[in-house]
Write an enzyme that holds these catalytic residues in place. Structure first.
Site, PDB file in Angstrom:
ATOM      1  N   ASP A 192      25.390  -7.596 -17.468  1.00  0.00           N
ATOM      2  CA  ASP A 192      25.312  -6.507 -18.467  1.00  0.00           C
ATOM      3  C   ASP A 192      24.461  -6.696 -19.627  1.00  0.00           C
ATOM      4  O   ASP A 192      24.366  -7.963 -19.988  1.00  0.00           O
ATOM      5  CB  ASP A 192      26.805  -6.303 -18.723  1.00  0.00           C
ATOM      6  CG  ASP A 192      27.286  -4.595 -18.740  1.00  0.00           C
ATOM      7  OD1 ASP A 192      26.508  -3.936 -19.273  1.00  0.00           O
ATOM      8  OD2 ASP A 192      28.279  -4.472 -18.044  1.00  0.00           O
ATOM      9  N   TRP A 258      21.706   0.235 -18.380  1.00  0.00           N
ATOM     10  CA  TRP A 258      22.030   1.681 -18.483  1.00  0.00           C
ATOM     11  C   TRP A 258      20.774   2.573 -18.843  1.00  0.00           C
ATOM     12  O   TRP A 258      20.917   3.418 -19.711  1.00  0.00           O
ATOM     13  CB  TRP A 258      23.233   1.852 -19.706  1.00  0.00           C
ATOM     14  CG  TRP A 258      24.051   0.816 -19.608  1.00  0.00           C
ATOM     15  CD1 TRP A 258      25.273   0.477 -19.046  1.00  0.00           C
ATOM     16  CD2 TRP A 258      23.721  -0.059 -20.787  1.00  0.00           C
ATOM     17  NE1 TRP A 258      25.539  -0.713 -19.656  1.00  0.00           N
ATOM     18  CE2 TRP A 258      24.841  -1.068 -20.603  1.00  0.00           C
ATOM     19  CE3 TRP A 258      22.978  -0.491 -21.957  1.00  0.00           C
ATOM     20  CZ2 TRP A 258      25.209  -2.229 -21.279  1.00  0.00           C
ATOM     21  CZ3 TRP A 258      23.316  -1.581 -22.672  1.00  0.00           C
ATOM     22  CH2 TRP A 258      24.302  -2.422 -22.543  1.00  0.00           C
ATOM     23  N   GLY A 259      19.832   2.380 -18.341  1.00  0.00           N
ATOM     24  CA  GLY A 259      18.636   3.118 -18.662  1.00  0.00           C
ATOM     25  C   GLY A 259      17.927   2.893 -20.087  1.00  0.00           C
ATOM     26  O   GLY A 259      16.843   3.510 -20.479  1.00  0.00           O
ATOM     27  N   ASP A 279      27.780   4.681 -18.383  1.00  0.00           N
ATOM     28  CA  ASP A 279      28.709   4.694 -16.981  1.00  0.00           C
ATOM     29  C   ASP A 279      29.132   5.935 -16.394  1.00  0.00           C
ATOM     30  O   ASP A 279      29.359   6.784 -17.177  1.00  0.00           O
ATOM     31  CB  ASP A 279      30.125   3.827 -17.556  1.00  0.00           C
ATOM     32  CG  ASP A 279      29.941   2.606 -18.025  1.00  0.00           C
ATOM     33  OD1 ASP A 279      28.761   2.070 -17.901  1.00  0.00           O
ATOM     34  OD2 ASP A 279      30.734   1.641 -18.328  1.00  0.00           O
TER      35      ASP A 279
HETATM   36  C1  GLA Z   1      29.538  -1.623 -19.115  1.00  0.00           C
HETATM   37  C2  GLA Z   1      29.130  -1.497 -17.598  1.00  0.00           C
HETATM   38  C3  GLA Z   1      30.143  -1.166 -16.661  1.00  0.00           C
HETATM   39  C4  GLA Z   1      31.232  -2.286 -16.628  1.00  0.00           C
HETATM   40  C5  GLA Z   1      31.622  -2.532 -18.084  1.00  0.00           C
HETATM   41  C6  GLA Z   1      32.924  -3.452 -18.072  1.00  0.00           C
HETATM   42  O1  GLA Z   1      30.069  -0.530 -19.580  1.00  0.00           O
HETATM   43  O2  GLA Z   1      28.182  -0.690 -17.726  1.00  0.00           O
HETATM   44  O3  GLA Z   1      29.676  -0.957 -15.272  1.00  0.00           O
HETATM   45  O4  GLA Z   1      30.855  -3.397 -15.904  1.00  0.00           O
HETATM   46  O5  GLA Z   1      30.587  -3.009 -18.967  1.00  0.00           O
HETATM   47  O6  GLA Z   1      33.174  -4.029 -19.270  1.00  0.00           O
END
Ligand code: GLA
Length: 632
Positions: A192, A258-259, A279
């Site tokens: 992440d 996330w892009g 998400d």
């Molecule tokens: C981010 C990621 C999610 C998840 C959360 C965990 O938001 O995009 O997919 O892994 O963190 O905190």
């Protein structure tokens, strides 16, 4: 004659073969090497289960193993769902002073060791013994998402001093990757990016002394304020550490940015899957938003590097047991997009219908088709979309999606499918078969996706259009000079905002990227007043790579798109085969008609399609590799 001419033409055009000093500095110089990621183990999209959508960070090994057991007992594992991935919440702290990561043993009792060092090896051993694979989770920064965005008393938060709570990879890449992949024997890591996104000096938690400031390296709202090269460097270091730790290549690297950071253009070069959006949440609108974030970028996904619109939310909210139609749409669309199929529900709670959906063999087969072609949008509107995916056996799958809450219908034409004559159809859910010529009208219930397999005579009888094989086409250089957010991806809302603020704005880089059957800015392909429905639209100053699978001829009609302002001047189109110039066009200007370009590609492994503008520009012109095809 051709042999003599080729080097001459290459010199005239200002390019030479790979390996020379010039080639190294010229991004348009052919390399003869496929540059999208082939490391790791993701020839087809990874499938499995992940804890996050089901449990958030409130995880433990009982929950994990319960769903793992259902995967095995139900036969889902045998259908391909192999990865059992731990998401946020497994960590206790980083031990000082040696920096070893410790496991939250209250949630993972099997990780207790006599010396207190803790180990997730018993858990991965158990999963492996069940025939499954194991995934772990980390962050590229010092701190993780739950620490940044979760409530201060959220479950699964690391404990201890500020330094002990630095559980991310930052400064610990070699140590952590060795621990997770060598000592603990994990098979997948999701990395992440919250720790480099949100913990600048102004963050209230940083100000309160909870975390050390870092960056922010990513500014989610403003691409120019993101240090894209640094983000890429950080993730590249993880990719390299994985390759060193697991030289056999038996691992999966999942990028979770996330892009942001223009990851669209480079994530495919170093990860096995790469998130394209924020998400997912279990609402219809949000699922569509995540779908939209991948829908127009099939050229950025290949065997080994997939677009990831996030995990499945079947089982919750608007995809729960009372929303069978929505759940089926969600699954069908993820299958068509070659999204990793990661189940996000507590499988102990799944009813028979949900298990049947997750085990939908025909849809899984589309997702796992070896050709690796992400579906292409053949018809686009706010209400109905038609996605078409070319399969390894030459047949096609089509998804007819009703995005709206009202019943409607879709008219599917032979042109959408690039087929002619009589077309045979099989509904992959009901099994019902049919036939049509020219067009057929299919009723669609609210939010319904009808998934069909179709076969018929190809419009191009002796080969494949490049737009039918995006899995084999890689925009090594897509010509984008200044990354811009893609304004076509704005339909979703972050649910916790309600209507506070001013709503959702374009934010994911990708505007102007290489596109299938459309221009790089979404327009129809058109040159010299002629519209064409097939081809690759890309910016001038680009280099596309195409894997040849034994075909003899490359053919296309090329030109500058009528959407051009003329910024690039005349553009020369060049076809290279394994680094050798095979053919090139005359310099072509905006407004001119498409001209034919052909090359003999017998024996060539990698074709590179270069567009050289006469003038460099911050706003390069869109150009067209029209009807580009590989033929027998
Ligand atoms: C981010 C990621 C999610 C998840 C959360 C965990 O938001 O995009 O997919 O892994 O963190 O905190």
């Amino acid at each position: 004659m051709k042999r003599l001419l080729a080097p001459l033409l290459a010199t005239i055009a200002g390019c030479t073969l790979a390996g020379s000093a010039f080639a190294a500095s010229d991004p348009l110089a052919p390399t003869g090497q496929w540059s999208a990621n082939t490391r790791g183990q993701a020839q087809t999209p990874p499938m499995g289960w992940n804890s996050w959508n089901a449990f958030g960070a409130d995880i433990d090994e009982t929950k994990l193993l319960a769903s793992a057991q259902v995967l095995v007992d139900s036969g889902l594992a045998a259908k391909g769902y192999r990865y059992v991935d731990i998401d946020d919440g497994w960590w206790a702290k980083r031990r000082m002073p040696d920096g070893r990561m410790l496991v939250r043993t209250s949630a993972f009792p099997s990780a207790v060791t006599a010396d207190g060092a803790t180990s997730l090896r018993p858990l991965t051993d158990r999963l492996h013994a069940m025939g499954l694979k194991a995934g772990i989770y980390s962050d590229i920064g010092r701190n993780g998402c739950n620490q940044v965005f979760g409530a201060p008393d959220a479950p699964g938060l690391p404990q201890g001093t500020q330094a002990e709570r630095e559980i991310g990879l930052y400064g610990h890449v070699e140590q952590d990757i060795a621990l997770y992949f060598h000592e603990w024997n994990f098979d997948l890591i999701k990395v992440d990016g919250c720790g480099i996104r949100a913990l600048g000096p102004d963050n209230p938690r940083v100000k309160a002394g909870l975390y050390r400031p870092l960056g922010p390296v990513i500014d989610f709202d403003e691409l120019p304020r993101t240090d894209i090269a640094e983000v890429r460097r950080l993730y590249g270091a993880v990719a390299d550490a994985l390759a060193r730790t697991r030289p056999a290549g038996d691992y999966v690297l999942s990028l979770c940015l996330w892009g942001s950071a223009n990851v669209r253009s480079w994530g495919k070069d170093l990860g096995n899957m790469s998130r394209t959006s924020e998400d997912i949440s279990p609402t219809w609108a949000r699922m569509l938003h995540n779908l939209d974030s991948t829908a127009r970028r099939p050229l950025y996904a290949h065997p080994g590097s997939w677009n990831d619109p996030d995990m499945l939310f079947i089982g919750k909210g608007e995809f729960d047991a009372t929303h069978a139609v929505e759940a089926r749409s969600h699954f069908a669309l993820w299958a068509m997009e070659n999204a990793p199929l990661l189940i996000g529900m507590d499988l102990r709670q799944a009813n028979a219908e949900q298990m049947a959906l997750l085990g939908w063999k025909a849809a899984i087969a589309l997702n796992q088709d070896p050709a690796g072609n992400q579906a292409v949008l053949a018809y686009d509107s706010a209400e109905v979309q038609i996605y078409v995916k070319t399969l390894a056996d030459g047949t096609k799958a089509v998804a007819l999606l009703n995005r709206s809450a009202a019943a409607t219908h879709a008219t599917l034409t032979a042109a959408h499918l690039k087929l002619v004559g009589e077309i045979a159809t099989t509904d992959l859910w009901t099994g019902k078969s049919g036939r049509f010529t020219d067009e057929t009208t299919v009723p669609l219930a609210p939010h319904e996706t009808v998934l069909l397999k179709v076969s018929g005579r190809r419009r191009l009888p002796d080969g494949l259009y490049l737009s039918e094989m995006p899995g084999r086409v890689n925009p090594a250089v897509d010509g984008v000079v200044q990354p811009q957010p893609d304004p076509l991806v704005h339909r979703g809302l972050l649910p916790w905002n309600d209507t506070r603020g001013t709503g959702e704005h374009p934010r994911y880089g990708g505007w102007g990227g290489a596109a299938v059957d459309s221009g790089p800015y979404g327009q129809e392909l058109q040159a010299g007043h002629e519209k064409i429905d097939t081809g690759i639209g890309i910016l001038a100053g680009s280099r596309l790579q195409v894997r040849n699978a034994g075909q003899a001829r490359f053919t296309a009609r090329v030109g500058v798109d009528d959407a051009a302002w003329g910024n690039s001047g005349a553009v020369t189109f060049q076809v290279y085969g394994d680094g050798r110039l095979l053919a090139q066009s005359a310099p072509l200007r905006a407004g001119a008609a498409l001209v034919p370009l052909a090359a003999d590609v017998r024996g060539v492994r990698l074709i590179e399609l270069v567009t050289r503008p006469a003038r460099a520009s911050d706003a390069p012109d869109p150009v067209i590799w029209g009807e580009a095809a590989l033929r027998n």
